[in-house]
Structures are given as C-alpha cells and as structure tokens.
Enzyme design. Sequence first.
Site: not given
Ligand code: EPU
Length: 433
Positions: A126, A117, A122, A308, A330, A400, A22-23
């Site tokens: 960045l 969420c 979140r 995850d 994380i 989902r 999915k991701n």
């Molecule tokens: N973060 C920031 N600022 C940003 C972006 C992220 O502080 O601008 C923080 C987040 O709050 C978190 C950390 O950085 O503490 C890492 O977040 P990341 O951006 O890597 O998460 P994401 O890209 O929003 C994806 C997956 C998540 C998975 C995370 C971590 C997708 C669609 N989602 O989220 O998947 O947990 O990476 O590996 O790829 C799931 O599938 O259940 C899921 C939540």
Amino acid sequence: MDKFVIDGARPLAGEVHCSGSKNSALPILAAALLCDGESVISGVPRLRDVDSLLAILRELGMSAERRADGDILLKVEDLEPVTARYELVSTMRASFCVLGPLVGRRRRARVSLPGGCVIGVRPVDLHIRGLRALGAEVRVENGYVVAEAPRLRGAKIFLSGQFGPTVTGTANILMAAVLADGRTIIENAACEPEVQDLGNFLAAAGARIAGIGTHRLVIDGVKSLRGVTWRVIPDRIEAGTFLLAGAITRGAVTVRDCEPDHLSALLAALTEIGVPTEVGADFIRTGPADGFRPYHLTTLPYPGFPTDLQAQMMALLALADGICAVTERIYPDRFMHVAELNRMGADIRKEGANALIHGVEHLSGAPVMASDLRASAALVNAALAARGRTEIGRVYHIDRGYEKIVEKLLGLGAAIERVDDKKLVGATADSEG
Ligand code: EPU
C-alpha cells in the site's frame, strides 16, 4: 541477555506516569526530514527503537541529538543521502517511515524493505501503491524500495487493503504529499491518534491538511515546511498495558498523564468485564474487580479495540469466569503469546485468526519466552497475577516499547527484577513495532 523474574499474585497499587507514544514519536522524528530549520520534539520515550531511528536519520544527513532534558533536536544538514540501510531498517520496521519524507523532499529514496516479523507477513504494497499514485517511479531492487520522483503530483488515493487502513502507510503517503504539487486525497486513511499527531505536527510546520482524525485526508501541497517544537501524545498502549496490569492483579492502578479519549474501546471492555474504572481529564484509574465476566474481543482499526492491546487483554481473559473469544482482524497471526500463556496454566485454543479461551481460576508461574513487544507485555501481566515465580526470557523485545518498565512496576508494588541470564541463547534483533 536479560530476563525478568517476577513473583506474582500481588495486587498492584498506586500511580504510574504514562510516557510519550513510541508509535507517534517515530514517524514525527522521520517527518523532521521534511522541515527547514530545527525541530525540537519533546516527550519522546527513551527506547531502543528511537535510538535506531536516530541512527538512520543521522545517516540521512540530519543532526539528531537528545538534550539532557530529554528533548530531541533535529535539523537537516545535508540533503544528498537517500539510503536507509538494511542493517538499520531490519532492526525496526517503523524506520520504513523515512520513505515518504525522502521522496517528498529529496525526490529520491532507497530504503531497505523491512521484511516480515513474528506478528505476521506485514507487506508494504500500500505504501508503494500510494507513492506510485503520486507519480513516483517505484521499484524493488536487491531488497530495497527505490523511489524516484522528479515531480510529485497530488492524486486521489484509496489506501486500504484486506485488513483495512494502514497506519504507517498513511503516514508515508501523507508525508510525501505535503510537498507535492496540488491536492492529494487519501481515502480510507488510518485515523489512529498517532496518525493524527503526525498530521498536527505537519500542520504546525506549515502543511495544509484537512480531515485529520478522519478516514479522508485532503492535502494541499506547499513549497516548504519549517522546523517546529512539538510534544508527542501519551502512549495509549503503554497506558492500557498498565491498566490491564492493575486489573489482572485485582489491584487499583492510576495511570497519570494519559489521554483517556484514546482508550475508549479498552474502557468499554473493562466495564463489560466488571473492572471498575474512573476517568479524569488526564488520568484513568482501575479498581479491584470481584471477578472477570466473559467477554468477546475483536481487534479493529481505531477507534476499535487496538491489536497492540490484544495480547495483554487475552492474559486477563484467561482468568475470566467462563468462555471468551478473541478475533484478530488486523494481524491474523498475532497469537505467539497463546502457547506461553498456556504454559502458565491458561486454557486457550487458537483457530485461524481466532482464539477460544476457557477461563481458569488462576495462572501459575513458569519459565516463558517473550516473542514480540506486546506478547512480552502480556506475559509480564500474566506473571504479575500468577501464583509463584515466572521467568521471562528475551526481554529485549519489551525494551523496544516500554520505557523504564521495571522501575514503573516496582513503583506499583510489583516484585519484579531484571537479571542478566548469560545462559539464554538465540537472541536476534527482530523487526516489529
Ligand atoms: N498492510 C498491508 N499492506 C501494506 C501495509 C499494511 O496489507 O502496505 C496490512 C498489514 O499487514 C496489517 C494491516 O494492513 O494486516 C494494518 O497494518 P498497518 O500498516 O496499519 O501496521 P503498521 O503501520 O505497520 C502500526 C504500528 C503497529 C500496530 C499497527 C496497527 C507503528 C510503528 N507500528 O504498524 O504497532 O500494531 O500499526 O495498529 O506505528 C507495536 O507497537 O507493537 C506495533 C506492532
């Protein structure tokens, strides 16, 4: 609204096919916004999140359809639309991934902020910082990120926050940079397999990217990308969830069509805990464990233990022969499953970003509520091991991210049924994933 009814304490046995990730699929579908000509994406799981993103892509001027064989055909028909609406983005966070390609190709984007969420705040600071470094003017206006960039210029960007690299942030900046003028260097890029898959897709489409799979991506901008045929990687989190389901029920489960290299942290943990595993080129098998040795788990960016799979592993550790600790590096608030696991007889105390688990001899079935995608998976696994019947409400969360989960678990001998429970109230489309 549906719920799952599970009669537990039956060892799972047999083989299960691993679906596409999915991701990985979501950012790759968004990346097709960058391509001239048609892209054909295979292995995209049939999930609500995928349908939500396809709806957004159609509003952004793409033709996007799923063929009978499951492949998704995508083609840009109209380059004018630049708005991804709140009503659609709020149903799924990953749709924020259209921001980078829109700025990269159309030089303008208006994408709703996804919001927080249940797994945490979140932020997207960045993503915004990265786009600004590339020369885009970015402002937040009426709940939307509005980005404008008559020209994007390559830059050196340190893309990391207090919790380390960002997965979708790296995806967004990478997608914006492939058509920028000159060289972009992303330092501390996320190197999750899903980011690698996106990088490889873009490279196949004509992008020039070095360092895929490392924390340093070097991107030399090109003038255009072509449509490509691509198969997304197997879903390591789905595979891990089924392996943990096999382990927690003391069964013997083989996950076929997976990528064992992407699951090294889980395999190492299972070995420490005493769960026998066997690894082949594209399969992993778990055997019945005599007991679960205590284990201290810390989630980390890849190749560390994935956040995850934290909830699903916690369900298993609830049955350990001793005391275990779980540290979430994380998402410090990703512990919604603790209270529900405790309702099933677990003894878990949460303190800040840590949880202390006193292993119990058995879990017992109870009515519980799913709160987010991976927490729901943990409850399903706990229910499969628990004595008696568990009813899990709000299973739309699990829909989902897990393709055909009921059918797959039935194939492994689980006693699981999806029933329509009209009495449950309070469902909303929460944004996560
Ligand atoms: N973060 C920031 N600022 C940003 C972006 C992220 O502080 O601008 C923080 C987040 O709050 C978190 C950390 O950085 O503490 C890492 O977040 P990341 O951006 O890597 O998460 P994401 O890209 O929003 C994806 C997956 C998540 C998975 C995370 C971590 C997708 C669609 N989602 O989220 O998947 O947990 O990476 O590996 O790829 C799931 O599938 O259940 C899921 C939540």
